[in-house]
Design an enzyme around this catalytic site. Structure first.
Site, PDB file in Angstrom:
ATOM      1  N   ASP A  86      36.419  -9.272 -12.644  1.00 26.34           N
ATOM      2  CA  ASP A  86      36.411  -7.957 -12.632  1.00 26.34           C
ATOM      3  C   ASP A  86      36.473  -7.359 -14.233  1.00 26.34           C
ATOM      4  OD1 ASP A  86      36.430  -7.770 -10.017  1.00 26.34           O
ATOM      5  OD2 ASP A  86      38.617  -8.187  -9.968  1.00 26.34           O
ATOM      6  N   GLU A 106      31.156   2.885  -2.133  1.00 19.10           N
ATOM      7  CA  GLU A 106      30.472   1.700  -2.508  1.00 19.10           C
ATOM      8  C   GLU A 106      29.056   1.424  -1.833  1.00 19.10           C
ATOM      9  OE1 GLU A 106      32.837  -1.896  -2.171  1.00 19.10           O
ATOM     10  OE2 GLU A 106      34.679  -0.913  -1.897  1.00 19.10           O
ATOM     11  N   HIS A 141      33.610  -3.645  -7.537  1.00 20.42           N
ATOM     12  CA  HIS A 141      34.903  -3.856  -7.326  1.00 20.42           C
ATOM     13  C   HIS A 141      35.538  -2.323  -6.573  1.00 20.42           C
ATOM     14  CE1 HIS A 141      38.803  -5.333  -7.770  1.00 20.42           C
ATOM     15  NE2 HIS A 141      39.189  -4.300  -8.465  1.00 20.42           N
ATOM     16  N   ASN A 174      28.761  -6.994 -10.107  1.00 20.81           N
ATOM     17  CA  ASN A 174      29.897  -7.138  -9.318  1.00 20.81           C
ATOM     18  C   ASN A 174      30.256  -5.725  -8.750  1.00 20.81           C
ATOM     19  OD1 ASN A 174      31.897  -8.080  -7.855  1.00 20.81           O
ATOM     20  ND2 ASN A 174      33.254  -7.624  -9.373  1.00 20.81           N
ATOM     21  N   LEU A 211      35.129 -17.035  -8.773  1.00 17.03           N
ATOM     22  CA  LEU A 211      34.852 -16.874  -9.892  1.00 17.03           C
ATOM     23  C   LEU A 211      33.516 -17.568 -10.007  1.00 17.03           C
ATOM     24  CD1 LEU A 211      36.127 -15.941 -12.573  1.00 17.03           C
ATOM     25  CD2 LEU A 211      36.634 -18.128 -13.366  1.00 17.03           C
TER      26      LEU A 211
HETATM   27  C1  GAR Z   1      34.282  -4.417  -1.086  1.00 14.70           C
HETATM   28  O1  GAR Z   1      35.399  -3.294  -0.733  1.00 14.70           O
HETATM   29  C2  GAR Z   1      34.475  -4.911  -2.304  1.00 14.70           C
HETATM   30  O2  GAR Z   1      34.046  -4.027  -3.431  1.00 14.70           O
HETATM   31  C3  GAR Z   1      35.611  -5.763  -2.351  1.00 14.70           C
HETATM   32  O3  GAR Z   1      35.562  -6.534  -1.094  1.00 14.70           O
HETATM   33  C4  GAR Z   1      35.036  -5.713  -0.195  1.00 14.70           C
HETATM   34  C5  GAR Z   1      33.824  -6.491   0.441  1.00 14.70           C
HETATM   35  O4  GAR Z   1      33.209  -5.928   1.774  1.00 14.70           O
HETATM   36  N1  GAR Z   1      35.340  -6.659  -3.595  1.00 14.70           N
HETATM   37  C6  GAR Z   1      36.192  -6.839  -4.408  1.00 14.70           C
HETATM   38  O5  GAR Z   1      37.611  -6.822  -3.985  1.00 14.70           O
HETATM   39  C7  GAR Z   1      36.168  -7.896  -5.593  1.00 14.70           C
HETATM   40  N2  GAR Z   1      36.923  -8.247  -6.373  1.00 14.70           N
HETATM   41  P1  GAR Z   1      31.981  -6.240   2.395  1.00 14.70           P
HETATM   42  O6  GAR Z   1      32.129  -7.542   2.684  1.00 14.70           O
HETATM   43  O7  GAR Z   1      32.104  -5.300   3.637  1.00 14.70           O
HETATM   44  O8  GAR Z   1      30.898  -5.613   1.620  1.00 14.70           O
END
Ligand code: GAR
Length: 222
Positions: free
Chosen positions: A152, A181, A111, A109, A94
């Site tokens: 989130d 993403e 998600h 952020n 957080l």
């Molecule tokens: C991503 O899928 C992002 O959306 C998620 O963590 C992953 C990080 O991947 N975030 C969450 O779940 C936040 N609540 P990365 O380290 O390869 O960018």
């Protein structure tokens, strides 16, 4: 937002979204945007190796910090880099209230689901995709939103849907969502940097001008 925009990233994992930002803003045709630093929430985060290879400054959050210490650490690093925009790219902690307030309307952020579904405390990574499959959802996706004091929850800036297919596993859904993403996160950051979108005082997301880049937001290969 100044003409030349400095972007800081907070991450906890492998850092593929961090990489997508670095790649987007290092393109030859992109000037006046720079990923200036990354803060990893833990020493073993893969994002640190990516930062080293990309020549981007990195800092590691102190592991046993109190909330107040964490806030001071984040403010020092983010302010020290003169960050204009802060991006949570797979950041599992957080963000302290004082940091949210200092960067209000400038922290995003990403998600890996269509918020407000499948978000909140403890909903990260594979857990999100597991919950999507268990619920029988036919559609999931990716969401970029402004950060407020809760996990989130802040105002949504953009989303893109991704189908959930028969026989999908958390891993196969994650891979499909992650591709999206990597497209919408840099696009959302550019929208904020260029002033195409902003957060109003009443917490509403306001698209200042027509901006929807079809190419960026579609889920096409290549
Ligand atoms: C991503 O899928 C992002 O959306 C998620 O963590 C992953 C990080 O991947 N975030 C969450 O779940 C936040 N609540 P990365 O380290 O390869 O960018």
């Amino acid at each position: 937002m100044p003409d030349s925009v400095r972007i800081a990233v907070l991450a906890s994992g492998g850092g593929s979204n961090f990489q997508a930002l670095v790649d987007r803003f290092r393109r030859a045709d992109v000037r006046y945007r720079e990923v200036v630093g990354v803060i990893a929430s833990r020493e073993r985060a893969g994002v640190l190796e990516r930062a080293r290879r990309a020549g981007v400054a990195a800092a590691i959050a102190p592991p046993a910090a109190t909330r107040a210490e964490m806030a001071t650490f984040l403010r020092r690093a983010l302010d020290g880099w003169r960050s204009d925009i802060v991006v949570l790219a797979g950041y599992m902690k957080l963000v302290p209230e004082t940091v949210v307030r200092a960067y209000w309307g400038r922290i995003l952020n990403i998600h890996p689901a269509l918020l407000p579904s499948f978000g909140g405390r403890g909903m990260y990574g594979a857990r999100v995709h597991q919950a999507v499959i268990e619920a029988g959802a036919r559609v999931t996706g990716a969401t970029v939103h402004f950060v407020d004091e809760a996990y989130d929850r802040g105002p949504i800036l953009c989303q893109w849907p991704v189908p959930v297919l028969a026989g999908d596993t958390p891993e196969s859904v994650a891979a499909r969502v992650l591709k999206v993403e990597h497209r919408i996160l840099p696009a959302a950051v550019e929208a904020l940097a260029s002033g195409a979108v902003r957060l109003d005082a009443d917490r509403r997301v306001h698209w200042v001008r027509e901006w929807f880049e079809t190419d960026t937001f579609t889920n096409r290969e290549g």
